[in-house]
Design a protein around this motif. Structure first.
Motif, PDB file in Angstrom:
ATOM      1  N   ALA A  24      -2.040 -50.826 -24.952  1.00 26.93           N
ATOM      2  CA  ALA A  24      -0.498 -51.312 -25.063  1.00 26.93           C
ATOM      3  C   ALA A  24      -0.501 -52.661 -25.746  1.00 26.93           C
ATOM      4  N   SER A  25       0.635 -52.644 -26.500  1.00 24.68           N
ATOM      5  CA  SER A  25       0.923 -54.115 -26.885  1.00 24.68           C
ATOM      6  C   SER A  25       2.309 -54.485 -26.512  1.00 24.68           C
ATOM      7  N   ARG A  26       2.450 -56.032 -26.459  1.00 25.68           N
ATOM      8  CA  ARG A  26       3.770 -56.602 -25.806  1.00 25.68           C
ATOM      9  C   ARG A  26       4.128 -56.182 -24.507  1.00 25.68           C
ATOM     10  N   PHE A  27       2.990 -55.564 -23.712  1.00 27.38           N
ATOM     11  CA  PHE A  27       3.465 -55.537 -22.301  1.00 27.38           C
ATOM     12  C   PHE A  27       2.010 -55.108 -21.454  1.00 27.38           C
ATOM     13  N   ALA A  28       2.301 -55.281 -20.393  1.00 27.50           N
ATOM     14  CA  ALA A  28       0.936 -55.235 -19.625  1.00 27.50           C
ATOM     15  C   ALA A  28       0.986 -53.798 -18.846  1.00 27.50           C
ATOM     16  N   VAL A  29      -0.127 -53.072 -19.058  1.00 34.19           N
ATOM     17  CA  VAL A  29      -0.272 -51.626 -18.521  1.00 34.19           C
ATOM     18  C   VAL A  29       0.119 -51.809 -16.926  1.00 34.19           C
ATOM     19  N   ASP A  30      -0.342 -52.841 -16.323  1.00 30.59           N
ATOM     20  CA  ASP A  30      -0.364 -52.454 -14.888  1.00 30.59           C
ATOM     21  C   ASP A  30       1.140 -53.023 -14.336  1.00 30.59           C
ATOM     22  N   ASP A  31       2.142 -53.146 -15.209  1.00 33.16           N
ATOM     23  CA  ASP A  31       3.450 -53.425 -15.191  1.00 33.16           C
ATOM     24  C   ASP A  31       4.479 -52.131 -15.420  1.00 33.16           C
ATOM     25  N   TYR A  32       3.926 -51.178 -15.684  1.00 38.01           N
ATOM     26  CA  TYR A  32       4.530 -49.864 -16.334  1.00 38.01           C
ATOM     27  C   TYR A  32       3.414 -48.727 -15.585  1.00 38.01           C
ATOM     28  N   ALA A  33       4.140 -47.481 -15.270  1.00 39.85           N
ATOM     29  CA  ALA A  33       3.578 -46.124 -15.006  1.00 39.85           C
ATOM     30  C   ALA A  33       3.024 -45.755 -16.581  1.00 39.85           C
ATOM     31  N   ILE A  34       1.876 -45.383 -16.702  1.00 39.69           N
ATOM     32  CA  ILE A  34       1.388 -44.729 -17.879  1.00 39.69           C
ATOM     33  C   ILE A  34       0.977 -43.183 -17.552  1.00 39.69           C
ATOM     34  N   GLY A  35       1.374 -42.448 -18.687  1.00 35.84           N
ATOM     35  CA  GLY A  35       1.087 -40.928 -18.436  1.00 35.84           C
ATOM     36  C   GLY A  35       0.459 -40.459 -19.811  1.00 35.84           C
ATOM     37  N   THR A  90      -6.977 -27.692 -26.140  1.00 35.26           N
ATOM     38  CA  THR A  90      -6.674 -28.129 -27.475  1.00 35.26           C
ATOM     39  C   THR A  90      -5.208 -28.581 -27.781  1.00 35.26           C
ATOM     40  N   ALA A  91      -4.777 -29.517 -28.251  1.00 36.59           N
ATOM     41  CA  ALA A  91      -3.566 -30.146 -28.090  1.00 36.59           C
ATOM     42  C   ALA A  91      -3.633 -31.376 -28.768  1.00 36.59           C
ATOM     43  N   VAL A  92      -2.450 -31.883 -29.281  1.00 36.17           N
ATOM     44  CA  VAL A  92      -2.242 -33.205 -29.452  1.00 36.17           C
ATOM     45  C   VAL A  92      -1.939 -33.812 -28.228  1.00 36.17           C
ATOM     46  N   TYR A  93      -2.585 -35.156 -28.006  1.00 33.40           N
ATOM     47  CA  TYR A  93      -2.606 -35.634 -26.649  1.00 33.40           C
ATOM     48  C   TYR A  93      -1.704 -36.897 -26.978  1.00 33.40           C
ATOM     49  N   TYR A  94      -0.840 -37.385 -26.076  1.00 31.22           N
ATOM     50  CA  TYR A  94       0.027 -38.746 -26.165  1.00 31.22           C
ATOM     51  C   TYR A  94       0.059 -39.445 -24.960  1.00 31.22           C
ATOM     52  N   CYS A  95      -0.025 -40.914 -25.222  1.00 34.87           N
ATOM     53  CA  CYS A  95       0.203 -41.686 -24.081  1.00 34.87           C
ATOM     54  C   CYS A  95       1.695 -42.020 -23.865  1.00 34.87           C
ATOM     55  N   ALA A  96       2.004 -42.422 -22.814  1.00 33.55           N
ATOM     56  CA  ALA A  96       3.559 -42.869 -22.908  1.00 33.55           C
ATOM     57  C   ALA A  96       3.723 -43.788 -21.484  1.00 33.55           C
ATOM     58  N   ALA A  97       4.598 -44.647 -21.697  1.00 36.03           N
ATOM     59  CA  ALA A  97       4.771 -45.751 -20.656  1.00 36.03           C
ATOM     60  C   ALA A  97       6.274 -45.546 -20.082  1.00 36.03           C
ATOM     61  N   SER A  98       6.439 -45.577 -18.735  1.00 35.91           N
ATOM     62  CA  SER A  98       7.787 -45.664 -18.070  1.00 35.91           C
ATOM     63  C   SER A  98       7.975 -47.062 -17.305  1.00 35.91           C
ATOM     64  N   GLU A  99       9.048 -47.448 -17.738  1.00 37.75           N
ATOM     65  CA  GLU A  99       9.518 -49.058 -17.089  1.00 37.75           C
ATOM     66  C   GLU A  99       9.372 -48.647 -15.545  1.00 37.75           C
ATOM     67  N   ARG A 100       9.000 -50.112 -14.886  1.00 40.69           N
ATOM     68  CA  ARG A 100       8.834 -50.089 -13.710  1.00 40.69           C
ATOM     69  C   ARG A 100      10.229 -49.757 -12.939  1.00 40.69           C
ATOM     70  N   GLU A 101      11.346 -50.073 -13.569  1.00 39.18           N
ATOM     71  CA  GLU A 101      12.650 -49.823 -12.981  1.00 39.18           C
ATOM     72  C   GLU A 101      12.784 -48.493 -12.672  1.00 39.18           C
ATOM     73  N   ARG A 102      12.170 -47.449 -13.011  1.00 36.24           N
ATOM     74  CA  ARG A 102      12.283 -46.190 -12.920  1.00 36.24           C
ATOM     75  C   ARG A 102      11.393 -46.021 -11.458  1.00 36.24           C
ATOM     76  N   PHE A 103      10.424 -46.308 -11.382  1.00 40.13           N
ATOM     77  CA  PHE A 103       9.557 -46.316 -10.085  1.00 40.13           C
ATOM     78  C   PHE A 103      10.198 -47.071  -9.058  1.00 40.13           C
ATOM     79  N   LEU A 104      10.872 -48.235  -9.020  1.00 39.26           N
ATOM     80  CA  LEU A 104      11.654 -48.900  -8.004  1.00 39.26           C
ATOM     81  C   LEU A 104      12.777 -48.223  -7.609  1.00 39.26           C
ATOM     82  N   ARG A 105      13.499 -47.411  -8.651  1.00 42.99           N
ATOM     83  CA  ARG A 105      14.745 -46.766  -8.222  1.00 42.99           C
ATOM     84  C   ARG A 105      14.239 -45.477  -7.909  1.00 42.99           C
ATOM     85  N   GLY A 106      13.030 -44.735  -7.832  1.00 43.90           N
ATOM     86  CA  GLY A 106      12.559 -43.725  -7.062  1.00 43.90           C
ATOM     87  C   GLY A 106      12.837 -42.448  -8.066  1.00 43.90           C
TER      88      GLY A 106
END
Length: 129
Positions: A24-35, A90-106
């Motif tokens: 990740a760039s420009r943000f900390a991975v421990d501030d986001y959920a990563i999938g 077999t597939a294309v694998y992607y990583c993604a980040a979810s903003e902490r706001e979503r987690f905090l809002r449930g």
């Protein structure tokens, strides 16, 4: 802007292993959920695994016991260790980040691609038969 870059994909024989990286760039991975998600031709995105900002993890039933997600905060990188690979992985694998706001809002859901905000470009994983 937030950026995610995947690496580590390639060709492997059934039963083999690969480790994918998501830096990740420009943000900390421990501030986001990563999938991790994957998409095979003609199919929709499938949630594979996730790690929340506080370190909790989740896995799709199809990969439990074979895949492991982990995070290195110092390197700002999330990994997906894939063992005992099968042709159906077999597939294309992607990583993604979810903003902490979503987690905090449930409203964040580990394996639901619609609850993630930033995406990498993907890395190809091919498991030969």
């Amino acid at each position: 802007q937030v950026q995610l870059v995947e690496s580590g994909g390639g060709l492997v024989q059934p039963g083999g292993s690969l480790r994918l990286s998501c830096e990740a760039s420009r943000f900390a991975v421990d501030d986001y959920a990563i999938g991790w998600f994957r998409r095979a031709p003609g199919k929709k995105y499938e949630g594979v695994s996730c790690i929340s900002y506080n370190g909790g993890t989740g896995y799709a039933d199809s990969v439990k016991g074979r895949f492991t997600i982990s995070r290195d905060n110092a390197k700002n990188t999330v990994y997906l260790q894939m063992n005992s690979l099968k042709p159906e992985d077999t597939a294309v694998y992607y990583c993604a980040a979810s903003e902490r706001e979503r987690f905090l809002r449930g409203v964040w859901s580990c394996l639901n691609d619609m609850t993630y905000d930033f995406w990498g470009q993907g890395t190809q994983v091919t498991v030969s038969s």
